[in-house]
Structure formats: structure tokens, C-alpha cells
Design a protein around this motif. Structure first.
Motif, PDB file in Angstrom:
ATOM      1  N   VAL A 149       0.856  -1.188   0.000  1.00 56.44           N
ATOM      2  CA  VAL A 149       0.000   0.000   0.000  1.00 56.44           C
ATOM      3  C   VAL A 149       0.891   1.235   0.000  1.00 56.44           C
ATOM      4  O   VAL A 149       1.789   1.353   0.836  1.00 56.44           O
ATOM      5  CB  VAL A 149      -0.915   0.031   1.250  1.00 56.44           C
ATOM      6  N   ALA A 150       0.634   2.145  -0.955  1.00 50.70           N
ATOM      7  CA  ALA A 150       1.412   3.378  -1.033  1.00 50.70           C
ATOM      8  C   ALA A 150       0.652   4.380  -1.881  1.00 50.70           C
ATOM      9  O   ALA A 150      -0.404   4.077  -2.428  1.00 50.70           O
ATOM     10  CB  ALA A 150       2.797   3.105  -1.629  1.00 50.70           C
ATOM     11  N   ALA A 151       1.211   5.581  -1.977  1.00 53.90           N
ATOM     12  CA  ALA A 151       0.572   6.616  -2.791  1.00 53.90           C
ATOM     13  C   ALA A 151       0.980   6.512  -4.250  1.00 53.90           C
ATOM     14  O   ALA A 151       0.344   7.104  -5.112  1.00 53.90           O
ATOM     15  CB  ALA A 151       0.919   7.999  -2.249  1.00 53.90           C
ATOM     16  N   ALA A 152       2.050   5.782  -4.546  1.00 59.90           N
ATOM     17  CA  ALA A 152       2.512   5.625  -5.920  1.00 59.90           C
ATOM     18  C   ALA A 152       2.499   4.133  -6.275  1.00 59.90           C
ATOM     19  O   ALA A 152       2.899   3.298  -5.457  1.00 59.90           O
ATOM     20  CB  ALA A 152       3.916   6.180  -6.080  1.00 59.90           C
ATOM     21  N   PRO A 173       3.445   8.134   2.708  1.00 59.84           N
ATOM     22  CA  PRO A 173       4.250   9.082   1.921  1.00 59.84           C
ATOM     23  C   PRO A 173       5.496   9.568   2.660  1.00 59.84           C
ATOM     24  O   PRO A 173       6.566   9.689   2.050  1.00 59.84           O
ATOM     25  CB  PRO A 173       3.267  10.231   1.663  1.00 59.84           C
ATOM     26  N   ASP A 174       5.394   9.802   3.949  1.00 57.17           N
ATOM     27  CA  ASP A 174       6.558  10.364   4.644  1.00 57.17           C
ATOM     28  C   ASP A 174       7.622   9.313   4.957  1.00 57.17           C
ATOM     29  O   ASP A 174       8.663   9.643   5.520  1.00 57.17           O
ATOM     30  CB  ASP A 174       6.108  11.093   5.921  1.00 57.17           C
ATOM     31  N   GLN A 175       7.355   8.056   4.596  1.00 56.02           N
ATOM     32  CA  GLN A 175       8.373   7.021   4.834  1.00 56.02           C
ATOM     33  C   GLN A 175       8.949   6.443   3.552  1.00 56.02           C
ATOM     34  O   GLN A 175       9.769   5.514   3.592  1.00 56.02           O
ATOM     35  CB  GLN A 175       7.772   5.888   5.679  1.00 56.02           C
ATOM     36  N   VAL A 179      12.232   3.891   3.206  1.00 56.05           N
ATOM     37  CA  VAL A 179      12.061   2.496   2.811  1.00 56.05           C
ATOM     38  C   VAL A 179      12.816   2.197   1.519  1.00 56.05           C
ATOM     39  O   VAL A 179      13.484   1.164   1.385  1.00 56.05           O
ATOM     40  CB  VAL A 179      10.559   2.169   2.638  1.00 56.05           C
ATOM     41  N   LEU A 180      12.717   3.130   0.562  1.00 64.76           N
ATOM     42  CA  LEU A 180      13.270   2.881  -0.773  1.00 64.76           C
ATOM     43  C   LEU A 180      14.798   2.913  -0.798  1.00 64.76           C
ATOM     44  O   LEU A 180      15.446   2.036  -1.375  1.00 64.76           O
ATOM     45  CB  LEU A 180      12.755   3.964  -1.737  1.00 64.76           C
TER      46      LEU A 180
END
Length: 408
Positions: A149-152, A173-175, A179-180
Motif C-alpha cells: 500500500v502506497a501513494a505511488a 508518503p513520509d516514509q 524504505v526505498l
DNA sequence: TCTGGGGTCCTAGGACCC
DNA sequence: TCTGGGGTCCTAGGACCC
């Protein structure tokens, strides 16, 4: 609403990925396989299509030669793929997704993006929706899946990988950067073995390394498009919207751009007649699929793989688009003969038709003449017979008895 | 004991046209 | 007569994904 970050998302995206899909489906309803490594694949010269997690513990991976997989895991139960069943389970799973949101983008038989921005009021936070999807799939189909689950979309896809097997990973979004950036560049979508080792040679090992490299530098190394694209992905900045669509050319879906078929011989051959017969079978398969889909194409391409695995392609664009088996076969045979092979041992041949357009847009000059008209009608008759009696019922005379060359 | 089959997209060079 | 650039189509190969 346990996750405050959920509220700040304008467009939460789920990436749902079935766990070891083919192996899981193949082992459903087989209690005798419980606790055993399962590998789906086959053929003497085949590769692994899917391996369950017990087989993966032994090092078995998708796309690995079956011979190697058997060596790594002699206890594995090897099952032949049954694509009809896989497709039907896949359709059911997709229907489940559509109960959650109409915005389902099907990527393949076993994965899809879901835009759930319109579903949170009705169903809860993105994480809660992800858990609902997982329990629906498990209860109704008896298999497990993992959800990112993410915004992108690209970040959601990474999330589902991190969640495997049988889990959920939410990347607010703020993580995203946290993470990436520690991940290996090879984890980015579109970075395979070649690009990964190229980047590693340049000292770019992690996603963060790529993110901190100027775009022009990446473009010089990787090409204009990929360089810019990877930089975006490295920042989780893939804002491509989820588009409701079904990957294959189902109703409403976009037509395929090409259709092809290829086959590896049971044994390498240098016999032109064997190859040309195989080209006829493949042209027949492709032509039939094109006629069913109602498309025609102008460019015919062949693939030839030699015994040493070097692979070439040759293509020719015809004056008119066609869906006629004999025309496809004639073009393919000319391309093959133009190679001028003497004693070369051929491992695989393929036939593909490109530049497909709907038949209604092909304004054939029907004055073209009787021979062509005759072939079209012959194709239709063969198609009808195959629909009624199955694909073994009808074959060109030159193929009768030809099968032995593949399986002998 | 090597390495399937179905696709998509990108790149690059040459031909050709304006 | 020389020179250049842009756009499109065709072909071949390569990388990637599932």
C-alpha cells in the motif's frame, strides 16, 4: 483509522500479488501435497514457472531450468501447468477486487493495482482494505496473496514484495525515502540483471545512490528514457494513475500490439522441412488467435534461436495487413529461407505478427482476388472445426505425422 | 544438465520525404 | 550547387516483465 498517515493520502494504491500463484493453485485441494515442495513447470527442456515456498527454501526460482530445479530439490513434486485453471482462478480473484473498487488495473494473471481512494469512506483505511482483500481471496479461492500500500504504484509494488509471503506492507508518503533508499537498485521495476550490474559497476548500488545521481549522468549511462525514469522511481515519484483495464484483449481492453507463438524443439534440428512445418503450425496458431480477436497486422517477424542460444529476429512489412494463416506462413518461410542457413542447428523458431489493427479498419481491396479469398474461407472453416472438435481435429496435410519430430 | 513462452518498450541506423 | 534539419517508416537487437 489506526494509521494517521492514511488520512493524508490523496490517492492510496494497493498492489496485490498472489503468492506463488501457479504452484498454489496447482496444489489446491491436494492434501497429499501439504508440507511438500511443489514446482510447476515441465518438459525436458523447460523452466520453472512457479515454485512454492518450501521449494524456494531449497533455492528453486522461477525461470530456472527444470533440470537444475530437480537437482536442487529432488523431493519436489513437479506439476504440469494448467493455464485454463489458472485463468479461471485469476478471473475470480479479479472479480473480488472489483467488489472493493472499480479501478482495478490487471497487470497479469496474478497481480493488479487497485486505486482505493474512492473506497476508504465505505471500507476503512487503506490497510484495512488490504486486509479485507486478503481474507476474501483466502476464503474464496483458498490461496494467499500479499499487498503493498502506497501513494505511488511503483512503491506499492515494492511494498507487496516486502510483504511476501502472506502479508501487508504499508508505506506512507513520509516514509517512502526511508524504505526505498536502502534497497538494491535491482529492486526497482525495470532494472534487470544487465542494468543492475551496469549500475553497480558505476558505483550505484542502492536506490538512494541512483536518487542522488544527476539525471543527465543516468541518461548517458542508460539512455534517455530509462535514465529519467529510474531517477523518478528512486524518489518514489511515480504518479502514473491506476487505469481500470484488463491486460489481455478482453472486452473494452486495448487490443494487443502483437501476437506470436514460438516453440523449442525437443531436439535441435538442421532440417529445413522440420522448421518450415513448425512455422506452419505456429502461423496457424497465431492466425487463429488473430481471427478470434478480430485483428490483422502488416509486419510478420520470425525468431530463430540456434543451438548455442544465440537468437536472431527477421521481419518484413507486407503491403496489406493480414490474418490469413497461409500468408503469415509464406512470409515467415521467406524470412527463414533468406537466412541461407546450411548446417546450422536450430533450437527454437517463432512467428509473430506486429502492428495489429482491428479488422474493421483494414480496408482490404476485395478485388484482390480469388486465391486470397479462398484462403480466408479455408481459415474460417478450420477455425469452425477447431471450435467444434478441438485443435487436434484439423491440421494441414504437411503437419500430419509431424508431431513425432518434436516429442521423439 | 543448462536456459519456456507470452508479451512490451526503447534505441539506433538508414531510407525517404519535405 | 551545397548543406541542414525534422519527421516517419522500417528493420534488428536488446532489456525487461510475468
Amino acid at each position: 483509522m489506526t494509521d494517521p498517515a492514511d488520512l493524508s493520502w490523496d490517492c492510496p494504491v494497493l498492489h496485490v500479488d498472489m503468492d506463488a500463484f501457479y504452484a498454489s493453485v496447482a496444489a489446491r485441494g491436494r492434501p497429499d501435497l501439504a508440507g511438500r515442495p511443489v514446482v510447476v513447470g515441465g518438459g525436458s527442456r523447460g523452466v520453472v514457472l512457479s515454485a512454492n515456498y518450501l521449494a524456494r527454501e531449497r533455492g528453486v526460482r522461477s525461470a530456472m531450468p527444470m533440470t537444475r530445479a530437480r537437482r536442487l530439490c529432488p523431493r519436489a513434486v513437479v506439476l504440469a501447468p494448467d493455464f485454463d485453471t489458472f485463468s479461471s482462478v485469476s478471473s475470480s480473484v479479479i472479480e473480488t477486487f472489483r467488489r472493493v473498487t472499480p479501478l482495478v488495473e490487471v497487470l497479469s494473471l496474478d497481480e493488479a493495482f487497485l486505486d482505493v481512494s474512492g473506497s476508504t469512506r465505505r471500507l476503512g483505511s487503506p490497510r484495512e482494505i488490504a486486509e479485507q482483500v486478503r481474507s476474501y481471496v483466502h476464503d474464496e479461492q483458498g490461496i494467499t496473496c500479499s499487498v503493498g500500500v502506497a501513494a505511488a504504484p511503483s512503491v506499492a509494488k515494492l511494498g507487496s514484495r516486502l510483504a511476501k509471503p502472506d502479508g501487508v506492507v504499508v508505506v506512507p508518503p513520509d516514509q517512502v525515502v526511508a524504505v526505498l533508499h536502502p534497497l538494491d537498485v535491482g529492486d526497482l521495476y525495470g532494472v534487470g540483471e544487465k542494468t543492475r550490474s551496469l549500475l553497480h559497476r558505476l558505483g550505484l548500488v542502492t536506490v538512494g545512490d541512483v536518487a542522488r545521481t544527476p539525471v543527465p549522468t543516468l541518461q548517458r549511462a542508460l539512455g534517455h528514457h530509462l535514465g529519467a525514469h529510474l531517477h523518478e522511481l528512486a524518489w518514489g515519484a511515480d504518479r502514473r494513475p491506476v487505469v481500470a483495464r484488463h491486460a489481455p484483449a478482453f472486452f473494452g481492453g486495448e487490443p494487443d500490439r502483437s501476437m506470436g507463438a514460438q516453440e523449442t524443439f525437443g531436439f535441435d534440428t538442421d532440417d529445413r522441412d522440420v522448421v518450415v512445418r513448425e512455422l506452419l503450425r505456429l502461423a496457424g496458431r497465431v492466425g487463429r488467435r488473430m481471427r478470434v480477436a478480430g485483428v490483422a497486422g502488416r509486419t510478420v517477424a520470425i525468431t530463430v534461436r540456434f543451438a548455442d542460444f544465440t537468437t536472431i529476429t527477421r521481419s518484413r512489412t507486407l503491403p496489406e495487413a493480414t490474418d490469413v494463416t497461409s500468408e503469415i506462413h509464406r512470409a515467415a518461410t521467406r524470412l527463414y529461407d533468406a537466412l541461407g542457413l546450411q548446417r546450422a542447428r536450430v533450437r527454437l523458431v517463432g512467428v509473430r505478427v506486429e502492428g495489429l489493427v482491428p479488422c474493421v479498419r483494414v480496408h482490404r481491396q476485395l478485388l484482390l482476388g480469388e486465391p486470397e479469398r479462398g484462403w480466408r474461407e479455408a481459415d474460417r472453416a478450420v477455425d469452425r472445426a477447431i471450435r467444434r472438435f478441438g485443435s487436434d481435429a484439423v491440421a494441414p496435410a504437411s503437419l500430419l505425422g509431424g508431431r513425432a519430430t518434436r516429442s521423439a
